[in-house]
Design a protein around this motif. Structure first.
Motif, PDB file in Angstrom:
ATOM      1  N   GLY A   1     -62.980-115.649 -60.380  1.00  0.00           N
ATOM      2  CA  GLY A   1     -62.786-115.181 -59.023  1.00  0.00           C
ATOM      3  C   GLY A   1     -63.754-114.088 -58.636  1.00  0.00           C
ATOM      4  N   VAL A   2     -63.206-113.006 -58.103  1.00  0.00           N
ATOM      5  CA  VAL A   2     -64.023-111.865 -57.712  1.00  0.00           C
ATOM      6  C   VAL A   2     -63.393-110.591 -58.260  1.00  0.00           C
ATOM      7  CG1 VAL A   2     -65.036-112.889 -55.666  1.00  0.00           C
ATOM      8  CG2 VAL A   2     -62.799-111.851 -55.483  1.00  0.00           C
ATOM      9  N   ALA A   3     -62.958-110.636 -59.498  1.00  0.00           N
ATOM     10  CA  ALA A   3     -62.357-109.455 -60.098  1.00  0.00           C
ATOM     11  C   ALA A   3     -63.362-108.325 -60.138  1.00  0.00           C
ATOM     12  CB  ALA A   3     -61.899-109.774 -61.519  1.00  0.00           C
ATOM     13  N   PRO A   4     -62.911-107.069 -59.953  1.00  0.00           N
ATOM     14  CA  PRO A   4     -63.839-105.942 -59.965  1.00  0.00           C
ATOM     15  C   PRO A   4     -64.611-105.881 -61.274  1.00  0.00           C
ATOM     16  CG  PRO A   4     -61.683-105.271 -59.138  1.00  0.00           C
ATOM     17  CD  PRO A   4     -61.527-106.662 -59.681  1.00  0.00           C
ATOM     18  N   ALA A   5     -65.857-105.490 -61.172  1.00  0.00           N
ATOM     19  CA  ALA A   5     -66.713-105.340 -62.342  1.00  0.00           C
ATOM     20  C   ALA A   5     -67.366-103.974 -62.299  1.00  0.00           C
ATOM     21  CB  ALA A   5     -67.788-106.424 -62.355  1.00  0.00           C
ATOM     22  N   PRO A   6     -67.789-103.450 -63.460  1.00  0.00           N
ATOM     23  CA  PRO A   6     -68.435-102.141 -63.460  1.00  0.00           C
ATOM     24  C   PRO A   6     -69.670-102.156 -62.578  1.00  0.00           C
ATOM     25  CG  PRO A   6     -67.905-102.850 -65.698  1.00  0.00           C
ATOM     26  CD  PRO A   6     -67.666-104.022 -64.809  1.00  0.00           C
ATOM     27  N   ALA A   7     -69.879-101.065 -61.872  1.00  0.00           N
ATOM     28  CA  ALA A   7     -71.049-100.962 -61.005  1.00  0.00           C
ATOM     29  C   ALA A   7     -72.313-100.876 -61.831  1.00  0.00           C
ATOM     30  CB  ALA A   7     -70.918 -99.718 -60.115  1.00  0.00           C
TER      31      ALA A   7
ATOM     32  N   ALA B   1     -70.831-118.933 -50.577  1.00  0.00           N
ATOM     33  CA  ALA B   1     -70.742-117.550 -51.046  1.00  0.00           C
ATOM     34  C   ALA B   1     -71.576-116.612 -50.183  1.00  0.00           C
ATOM     35  CB  ALA B   1     -71.186-117.461 -52.497  1.00  0.00           C
ATOM     36  N   LEU B   2     -72.754-117.050 -49.783  1.00  0.00           N
ATOM     37  CA  LEU B   2     -73.641-116.190 -49.001  1.00  0.00           C
ATOM     38  C   LEU B   2     -73.071-115.846 -47.630  1.00  0.00           C
ATOM     39  CD1 LEU B   2     -77.111-117.783 -49.843  1.00  0.00           C
ATOM     40  CD2 LEU B   2     -76.245-115.568 -50.601  1.00  0.00           C
ATOM     41  N   THR B   3     -72.216-116.718 -47.100  1.00  0.00           N
ATOM     42  CA  THR B   3     -71.647-116.474 -45.775  1.00  0.00           C
ATOM     43  C   THR B   3     -70.191-116.011 -45.829  1.00  0.00           C
ATOM     44  OG1 THR B   3     -71.062-118.822 -45.584  1.00  0.00           O
ATOM     45  CG2 THR B   3     -73.190-118.145 -44.696  1.00  0.00           C
ATOM     46  N   ALA B   4     -69.618-115.924 -47.026  1.00  0.00           N
ATOM     47  CA  ALA B   4     -68.206-115.522 -47.158  1.00  0.00           C
ATOM     48  C   ALA B   4     -68.024-114.065 -46.733  1.00  0.00           C
ATOM     49  CB  ALA B   4     -67.739-115.715 -48.592  1.00  0.00           C
ATOM     50  N   ARG B   5     -66.977-113.804 -46.033  1.00  0.00           N
ATOM     51  CA  ARG B   5     -66.697-112.446 -45.559  1.00  0.00           C
ATOM     52  C   ARG B   5     -65.481-111.815 -46.228  1.00  0.00           C
ATOM     53  NH1 ARG B   5     -71.040-112.611 -44.528  1.00  0.00           N
ATOM     54  NH2 ARG B   5     -72.169-112.656 -42.547  1.00  0.00           N
ATOM     55  N   THR B   6     -64.672-112.639 -46.905  1.00  0.00           N
ATOM     56  CA  THR B   6     -63.453-112.125 -47.507  1.00  0.00           C
ATOM     57  C   THR B   6     -63.310-112.579 -48.956  1.00  0.00           C
ATOM     58  OG1 THR B   6     -62.093-114.032 -46.893  1.00  0.00           O
ATOM     59  CG2 THR B   6     -62.319-112.260 -45.245  1.00  0.00           C
ATOM     60  N   PHE B   7     -62.458-111.870 -49.710  1.00  0.00           N
ATOM     61  CA  PHE B   7     -62.131-112.271 -51.071  1.00  0.00           C
ATOM     62  C   PHE B   7     -61.491-113.647 -51.082  1.00  0.00           C
ATOM     63  CE2 PHE B   7     -62.819-107.871 -51.856  1.00  0.00           C
ATOM     64  CZ  PHE B   7     -63.071-107.741 -53.212  1.00  0.00           C
ATOM     65  N   GLU B   8     -60.677-113.923 -50.052  1.00  0.00           N
ATOM     66  CA  GLU B   8     -59.978-115.203 -49.981  1.00  0.00           C
ATOM     67  C   GLU B   8     -60.964-116.361 -49.908  1.00  0.00           C
ATOM     68  OE1 GLU B   8     -57.678-115.828 -46.402  1.00  0.00           O
ATOM     69  OE2 GLU B   8     -56.116-116.842 -47.559  1.00  0.00           O
ATOM     70  N   ALA B   9     -62.098-116.159 -49.236  1.00  0.00           N
ATOM     71  CA  ALA B   9     -63.110-117.209 -49.130  1.00  0.00           C
ATOM     72  C   ALA B   9     -63.914-117.351 -50.418  1.00  0.00           C
ATOM     73  CB  ALA B   9     -64.045-116.910 -47.962  1.00  0.00           C
ATOM     74  N   LEU B  10     -64.088-116.266 -51.158  1.00  0.00           N
ATOM     75  CA  LEU B  10     -64.877-116.295 -52.384  1.00  0.00           C
ATOM     76  C   LEU B  10     -64.114-116.856 -53.581  1.00  0.00           C
ATOM     77  CD1 LEU B  10     -66.773-112.870 -52.306  1.00  0.00           C
ATOM     78  CD2 LEU B  10     -67.793-115.143 -52.135  1.00  0.00           C
ATOM     79  N   ALA B  11     -62.844-116.526 -53.685  1.00  0.00           N
ATOM     80  CA  ALA B  11     -62.076-116.844 -54.890  1.00  0.00           C
ATOM     81  C   ALA B  11     -62.127-118.314 -55.317  1.00  0.00           C
ATOM     82  CB  ALA B  11     -60.625-116.391 -54.707  1.00  0.00           C
ATOM     83  N   PRO B  12     -61.993-119.295 -54.388  1.00  0.00           N
ATOM     84  CA  PRO B  12     -61.991-120.702 -54.823  1.00  0.00           C
ATOM     85  C   PRO B  12     -63.316-121.165 -55.422  1.00  0.00           C
ATOM     86  CG  PRO B  12     -61.066-120.469 -52.606  1.00  0.00           C
ATOM     87  CD  PRO B  12     -61.715-119.169 -52.950  1.00  0.00           C
ATOM     88  N   LEU B  13     -64.401-120.443 -55.163  1.00  0.00           N
ATOM     89  CA  LEU B  13     -65.723-120.898 -55.603  1.00  0.00           C
ATOM     90  C   LEU B  13     -65.899-120.840 -57.116  1.00  0.00           C
ATOM     91  CD1 LEU B  13     -67.901-119.181 -52.855  1.00  0.00           C
ATOM     92  CD2 LEU B  13     -67.018-121.526 -52.894  1.00  0.00           C
TER      93      LEU B  13
END
Length: 201
Positions: free
Chosen positions: A67-73, A46-58
Motif C-alpha cells: 500500500g502506502v504505509a509510511p516510510a522513513p524520510a 499513481a502519477l495522478t492519484a490525489r488520495t491514499f484511497e486511490a493509491l492503495a489498490p495499486l
C-alpha cells in the motif's frame, strides 16, 4: 458537511507517497509480478492519484502491507525533484549531484551537464516522469549510462557508452518513463574534460 463520526476523512497523498508506490511497481515489473502493460497502467494512475484511497489498490496485490504505509524520510540532499512545464531546464557547472534526481516535467528541453558536477557517490539515478521532454546528458570520461529501466514511447534513445578503457567514475541509471520525447547522451573528449569532481568534503 457530514458530522457522522464513523466516516473517515479522505487523506491526501504526497509526492513521497506516490514515489513509494511507483518504486514498488518498478520492483514488481523487474521480478515478473507485473507485465509491462500493467506497470504502465498503474504508474499512470499513481502519477495522478490525489488520495491514499486511490493509491492503495495499486500495490495491494504485490506484497503484504505494501500500500502506502509510511516510510522513513530520505536523507537531506539524497533526492532532488525538478518540476517544470513548457520551459527549459538546465543544470551545469559545479552543481552537486544527489543520489536520485526526479524529473517531473512536461514539454521541456532538458540539459544535464555532468562534466563539472560534484559527485556525492558512484551512482546517480535519474528518474523521468513526463512527456514531450527532449533530454540531453553531457558526460565526461569514465561516466557510463544505463537506460534498461527507462520506458520511452513515441520517442528515441541515443546512448552509446564509449569503450575506451577509462575507469568508471560515475554510473548513471535512467529509470521511469518519457513519452513523445528523446533521450541523448554525449561524451566530451578526454582532452576537453575538467578536473576530478569528487565531493571535496
Amino acid at each position: 458537511m457530514s458530522t457522522d463520526p464513523a466516516k473517515q476523512p479522505v487523506l491526501r497523498a504526497s509526492d513521497a507517497d506516490r514515489d513509494r508506490v511507483i518504486d514498488t511497481l518498478r520492483a514488481a515489473v523487474s521480478d515478473g509480478r507485473l507485465d509491462p502493460a500493467e506497470y504502465d497502467e498503474r504508474v499512470e494512475t499513481a502519477l495522478t492519484a490525489r488520495t491514499f484511497e486511490a493509491l492503495a489498490p495499486l500495490t495491494a496485490d504485490l506484497e503484504p502491507g505494501a500500500g502506502v504505509a509510511p516510510a522513513p524520510a530520505a536523507s537531506a540532499g539524497e533526492v532532488v525533484r525538478i518540476r517544470e512545464k513548457h520551459g527549459p531546464v538546465r543544470r551545469e557547472g559545479r552543481w552537486k549531484l544527489p543520489h536520485r534526481l526526479v524529473l517531473r516535467t512536461l514539454w521541456c528541453p532538458i540539459t544535464l551537464d555532468l562534466t563539472s558536477a560534484v559527485r556525492s557517490g558512484p551512482e546517480l539515478i535519474i528518474e523521468m516522469r513526463g512527456r514531450g521532454n527532449g533530454v540531453t546528458l553531457l558526460l565526461g570520461p569514465g561516466m557510463t549510462v544505463d537506460a534498461n529501466e527507462l520506458s520511452v514511447r513515441h520517442g528515441g534513445v541515443d546512448i552509446t557508452n564509449p569503450d575506451d578503457g577509462t575507469p568508471e567514475v560515475l554510473h548513471v541509471r535512467l529509470v521511469g518513463r518519457n513519452k513523445h520525447g528523446s533521450v541523448v547522451a554525449r561524451w566530451h573528449k578526454p582532452g576537453e574534460a575538467g578536473p576530478s569532481n569528487e565531493d571535496p568534503a
